[in-house]
Design an enzyme around this catalytic site. Sequence first.
Site, PDB file in Angstrom:
ATOM      1  N   GLY A  18      64.483  45.616 -17.772  1.00 17.01           N
ATOM      2  CA  GLY A  18      65.354  44.716 -17.045  1.00 17.01           C
ATOM      3  C   GLY A  18      65.497  45.099 -15.591  1.00 17.01           C
ATOM      4  N   CYS A  19      66.544  45.863 -15.301  1.00 16.62           N
ATOM      5  CA  CYS A  19      66.889  46.139 -13.903  1.00 16.62           C
ATOM      6  C   CYS A  19      65.910  47.086 -13.225  1.00 16.62           C
ATOM      7  CB  CYS A  19      68.316  46.672 -13.830  1.00 16.62           C
ATOM      8  SG  CYS A  19      69.532  45.467 -14.428  1.00 16.62           S
ATOM      9  N   VAL A  20      65.320  48.009 -13.961  1.00 19.96           N
ATOM     10  CA  VAL A  20      64.316  48.899 -13.359  1.00 19.96           C
ATOM     11  C   VAL A  20      63.080  48.096 -12.983  1.00 19.96           C
ATOM     12  CG1 VAL A  20      62.752  50.826 -13.820  1.00 19.96           C
ATOM     13  CG2 VAL A  20      65.159  50.989 -14.484  1.00 19.96           C
TER      14      VAL A  20
END
Length: 246
Positions: A175-177
């Site tokens: 997701g955010c990575v």
Amino acid sequence: MLNWNAVTDDLLPELTASDRVVVESTGYGTPRALGTQPALILVDFQYAYLGDDVPLLDQLARNPSAGGAKAWRAMRASLPLLRMARHQRVPVVLSRIAYAPGTEQDNTFAAKRGNAAAFVDGAPGTQLAAELEAGPADILLRKEAASCFHQTNLHERLSAHGVDTVIIGGLSTSGCVRATAVDAAGYGYRVAVLRDATADRIDLSQRVTLFDIWLKYGDVIDTREAQEHLSRRISARNAPEAVDDV
């Protein structure tokens, strides 16, 4: 550093023969290596994503967004590198996702993922892990989407430091990575993602995401390699300048 042999032997041994031909016939996975002006970005090591330091399924009912023990392992794996970066005055970014109160229901990222209440700014889940020891020299970034670059001033702040490379760890890998790595590559940074300082609740998502990043966006390294790079950088700076013979 992740390479093709490590991909096929360890990371994704289930790649089909056709998949392997596609990768081997292109320049996918070409190493870029790290530049001379790195920054360390630790993405969303906050309690809503960490949960309890127990096996994932043992805490899932209490913390439906959290990774449990493997998320804590990833966070703790980042700590020696974090201390080294601070000691060398390498820019450190600590992000957290936190929605302004009353806006979480209008955020499509929150609506898709669920458990939005845990991510409203001020909720315990939005606080960074105490072990990170966030300090005044760190770039503390609140965001409302997956990428650390989306509708923030991160690119401008890194540019002001002359950063050419971002070393990324955090949660979650898929997701955010990943979103941060893709945007960083789009801005022209050299990208390295820390295999041992990232985690995902779904093992397949972890492995496939690291594979995709290795293919297209950056290098995949571990924290030891990142520390070695920082050490070499300091050694190069301290090396005496060559003097021409008279």
